[in-house]
Design a protein around this motif. Structure first.
Motif, PDB file in Angstrom:
ATOM      1  N   ARG A 130     -35.343  14.916  33.302  1.00 31.32           N
ATOM      2  CA  ARG A 130     -34.229  14.176  32.705  1.00 31.32           C
ATOM      3  C   ARG A 130     -33.564  15.115  31.701  1.00 31.32           C
ATOM      4  N   LEU A 149     -30.578  15.822  28.891  1.00 32.53           N
ATOM      5  CA  LEU A 149     -29.565  15.366  27.954  1.00 32.53           C
ATOM      6  C   LEU A 149     -28.865  16.598  27.392  1.00 32.53           C
ATOM      7  N   ARG A 193     -21.679  13.497  32.815  1.00 28.75           N
ATOM      8  CA  ARG A 193     -22.304  12.491  33.686  1.00 28.75           C
ATOM      9  C   ARG A 193     -22.167  12.876  35.157  1.00 28.75           C
ATOM     10  N   GLU A 205     -27.029  13.345  30.736  1.00 28.57           N
ATOM     11  CA  GLU A 205     -26.800  12.244  29.814  1.00 28.57           C
ATOM     12  C   GLU A 205     -26.173  12.840  28.555  1.00 28.57           C
TER      13      GLU A 205
END
Length: 268
Positions: A26, A28, A41, A46
């Protein structure tokens, strides 16, 4: 799956992103421009609105990759971005287990063409090198466990060092018989991910094949169809060192795919 926060998702950071996403992390990424959020995005990121100059909260993560560069259009000084900005990031990420910091070989002040390993004295003479070294010292005083990556000159698609001047026929303001140390951006991104996984301490991130400026600019000129470059005396003596990348190869297991400037420029 790990949660990785990239602070400073620019030229290098955008090459790190797909490597992390491909393995299921994940990811960011910070931006100080709300209009970039949608673009982030679309890349599978993120977005996190955060400006290193003002600080603020950051989300929880397993690791931070700090790869902030100087945006000259922002009007802030290098020290404000690199040192004060890093302090804001450290304040907001105290509980993050891993911290990888992108630094620079400008922390060295050597002018004699010597080969340097990571334990070489850091005595920069140029102001930019002093700022980068102050950032490293701040980081390690706050986080002795941080991983520091001292990058050589990053180049690649859209960033071929000196190209605009060569196309314009301008003299290169450099000593043609001094060394240039480089790393292709894709190899640099691979090194960052390797350091994230198994790094410990300080590493040089370079292809380990220094090139004389005369040879580099001459080859680049031939690739882009420019005239053979001429050279003008620089304003200051400038650096002259050769960066040893043995530790990157042996400890991180990263062998550049672009083994030297000829391979890297051809791919750029």
């Amino acid at each position: 799956m790990a949660t990785v926060l990239i602070v400073g998702c620019g030229y290098l950071g955008t090459r790190i992103v797909p490597l992390l996403l491909e393995r299921g992390d994940r990811v960011l990424a910070t931006t100080r421009k709300p209009e970039r959020a949608d673009a982030f995005r679309l890349q599978g990121l993120e977005p996190v609105l955060f400006d290193v100059l003002s600080g603020g909260p950051l989300p929880a993560a397993d690791a931070v990759i700090h790869a902030v560069g100087l945006d000259r259009t922002q009007g802030a000084s290098m020290r404000a971005v690199y040192v004060d900005g890093l302090a804001h990031v450290l304040d907001a990420s105290r509980d993050v287990p891993r911290f990888v910091h992108v630094s620079s070989t400008s922390v060295y002040g050597h002018t004699d063409g010597s080969w340097l390993r990571e334990d070489a004295p850091t005595e920069p003479t140029e102001e930019s090198g002093k700022v980068v070294l102050d950032a490293e010292r701040l980081l390690l005083s706050r986080r002795p466990d941080a991983i520091v990556l001292r990058f050589a000159g990053i180049y690649g698609p859209g960033r071929r060092i000196g190209e605009a001047g060569l196309r314009a026929g301008k003299p290169v303001a450099a000593d043609p018989d001094k060394w240039l140390n480089l790393i292709h951006v894709d190899d640099g991104a691979r090194a960052v991910v390797a350091a994230l996984d198994r790094g410990n301490g300080i590493y040089h991130i370079a292809d380990g094949q220094p090139v004389l400026r005369r040879d580099f600019y001459g080859h680049l000129a031939s690739l882009i169809g420019a005239e053979t470059p001429t050279f003008a005396p620089p304003n200051a003596e400038g650096s002259n060192r050769r960066i040893d990348a043995t530790r990157m190869h042996e400890a991180l297991g990263v062998v550049p795919r672009h083994v030297n400037y000829r391979s890297g420029l051809a791919a750029s």
